[in-house]
Design an enzyme around this catalytic site. Structure first.
Site, PDB file in Angstrom:
ATOM      1  N   TYR A   1     -33.535  28.128  -2.881  1.00 51.81           N
ATOM      2  CA  TYR A   1     -34.366  28.493  -1.733  1.00 51.81           C
ATOM      3  C   TYR A   1     -35.526  29.365  -2.187  1.00 51.81           C
ATOM      4  O   TYR A   1     -36.690  29.115  -1.849  1.00 51.81           O
ATOM      5  CB  TYR A   1     -33.499  29.223  -0.705  1.00 51.81           C
TER       6      TYR A   1
ATOM      7  N   SER B   1     -42.820  25.139  17.231  1.00 51.06           N
ATOM      8  CA  SER B   1     -42.211  24.672  18.479  1.00 51.06           C
ATOM      9  C   SER B   1     -41.139  25.620  18.999  1.00 51.06           C
ATOM     10  O   SER B   1     -40.736  25.526  20.156  1.00 51.06           O
ATOM     11  CB  SER B   1     -41.621  23.270  18.293  1.00 51.06           C
ATOM     12  N   ARG B   2     -40.688  26.539  18.151  1.00 47.17           N
ATOM     13  CA  ARG B   2     -39.637  27.481  18.576  1.00 47.17           C
ATOM     14  C   ARG B   2     -39.593  28.633  17.573  1.00 47.17           C
ATOM     15  O   ARG B   2     -40.314  28.659  16.590  1.00 47.17           O
ATOM     16  CB  ARG B   2     -38.276  26.784  18.644  1.00 47.17           C
TER      17      ARG B   2
ATOM     18  N   LYS C   1     -39.623  29.306  -1.972  1.00 50.00           N
ATOM     19  CA  LYS C   1     -40.310  30.312  -1.150  1.00 50.00           C
ATOM     20  C   LYS C   1     -41.214  31.219  -2.000  1.00 50.00           C
ATOM     21  O   LYS C   1     -42.327  31.543  -1.590  1.00 50.00           O
ATOM     22  CB  LYS C   1     -39.296  31.156  -0.377  1.00 50.00           C
TER      23      LYS C   1
ATOM     24  N   LYS D   1     -42.489  18.904  14.459  1.00 52.25           N
ATOM     25  CA  LYS D   1     -41.971  17.560  14.722  1.00 52.25           C
ATOM     26  C   LYS D   1     -41.333  17.443  16.095  1.00 52.25           C
ATOM     27  O   LYS D   1     -41.138  16.343  16.598  1.00 52.25           O
ATOM     28  CB  LYS D   1     -40.922  17.187  13.663  1.00 52.25           C
TER      29      LYS D   1
ATOM     30  N   GLY E   1     -44.704  24.554  12.195  1.00 54.24           N
ATOM     31  CA  GLY E   1     -43.356  24.894  12.652  1.00 54.24           C
ATOM     32  C   GLY E   1     -43.370  25.861  13.823  1.00 54.24           C
ATOM     33  O   GLY E   1     -42.649  26.855  13.822  1.00 54.24           O
TER      34      GLY E   1
ATOM     35  N   GLY F   1     -42.262  30.878  14.810  1.00 50.29           N
ATOM     36  CA  GLY F   1     -43.525  30.153  14.939  1.00 50.29           C
ATOM     37  C   GLY F   1     -44.047  30.177  16.361  1.00 50.29           C
ATOM     38  O   GLY F   1     -45.249  30.347  16.601  1.00 50.29           O
TER      39      GLY F   1
ATOM     40  N   ASP G   1     -45.282  16.000  10.706  1.00 50.54           N
ATOM     41  CA  ASP G   1     -44.205  16.184   9.739  1.00 50.54           C
ATOM     42  C   ASP G   1     -44.870  16.697   8.467  1.00 50.54           C
ATOM     43  O   ASP G   1     -45.589  15.948   7.795  1.00 50.54           O
ATOM     44  CB  ASP G   1     -43.489  14.855   9.485  1.00 50.54           C
TER      45      ASP G   1
END
Length: 282
Positions: free
Chosen positions: A163, A16-17, A167, A39, A14, A20, A71
């Site tokens: 959640y 890409s932004r 986690k 992804k 994760g 992360g 993914d």
């Protein structure tokens, strides 16, 4: 900090932004080769950034990086991610399980499909990445696995129950791996922010859920905390449930330095502490 990451190889899920991406850039600046995973191969105004753009940023700064689309819900993708890492760089030393899915609502307002998504992206994906990474870390005699997950608590978390089921499961996974592989010099820890961190994820959620920008801290606090873990010899820093500010204070950061992490440059009158400070730092 007691060492350098030159020669180390890191996989960040994760990345890409958001946080992360910040982890990826910091690891590269510290000398590690970075596999940027996620992804996203196209971006948008709402969600800028891709695995390719982050890898290009790292290379432009003089670092080593490759983008690998994965993914994390798909076992074959995760296995291919690890295989590509070892093929490209010859080793795998650091795994940051950063990919995450969230849905912050009461149980009655949480559809089963959301639970499935959180389970697959948070807990199951962290297990898969860990499962495929561990043999390479054991063979290399050095490894750090870091879960982006909270300390385990018996305090209720209304509005976050499902959640946190996923986690906190990540944290349990880290504790188990730590006990099983300390003798292999492979560490596993969890790391969690005390406040929301300024990122696309926080900015895309309403203020009543995430707070206001001045109540957040910058990603630098989590990056500095991550570096404190990764610059430690694995066998000496494992099985811990860290909160960013607690770890930094433990390592000598002063209150004045911690003050500098607030997005507005100073602590707000009403800081937003995650879960109202329900977590006690071990």
């Amino acid at each position: 900090m007691s060492g350098s990451l030159h020669g180390r190889v890191a996989v960040i899920t994760g990345s890409s932004r958001g946080l992360g991406r910040e982890f990826a850039l910091r690891l590269a600046d510290e000398g590690a080769a970075v596999v940027v995973s996620g992804k996203s191969e196209t971006d948008s105004e709402r969600l800028p950034g891709t695995i390719h753009s982050v890898a290009e940023e790292i290379i432009a700064r003089g670092g080593r990086a490759v983008p690998v689309r994965a993914d994390v819900r798909q076992e074959a993708d995760v296995e291919r991610l690890v295989d590509r890492t070892v093929t490209e760089f010859g080793r795998l030393d650091i795994l940051v399980n950063n990919a995450g899915a969230l849905w912050w609502e009461r149980v009655i307002d949480t559809p089963p499909k959301r639970v499935t998504l959180m389970y697959e992206v948070n807990l199951r994906a962290s297990y898969l990445s860990t499962y495929y990474a561990l043999p390479h870390m054991i063979a290399g005699g050095w490894g750090h696995i870091v879960m982006n997950s909270p300390p385990i608590t018996s305090e209720p978390t209304p509005g976050y129950a499902m959640y946190h089921c996923t986690k906190m499961g990540m944290t349990r996974l880290a504790l188990g791996v730590a006990a099983e592989h300390r003798a292999d010099n492979v560490a596993a820890n969890s790391l969690w922010p005390a406040t929301p961190i300024d990122s696309a994820a926080t900015r895309n959620w309403p203020a009543e859920k995430m707070g206001r920008p001045e109540q957040w801290r910058t990603p630098r606090i989590m990056c500095d905390a991550l570096m404190e873990i990764l610059h430690s010899e694995p066998a000496t820093c494992t099985g811990r449930q860290f909160i960013d500010e607690g770890l930094l204070a433990e390592r000598g950061w002063t209150p004045e330095q911690l003050e500098g992490y607030w997005s507005a440059g100073k602590r707000p009158d009403d800081p937003k502490w995650i879960d109202e400070r329900a977590y006690a730092t071990p």
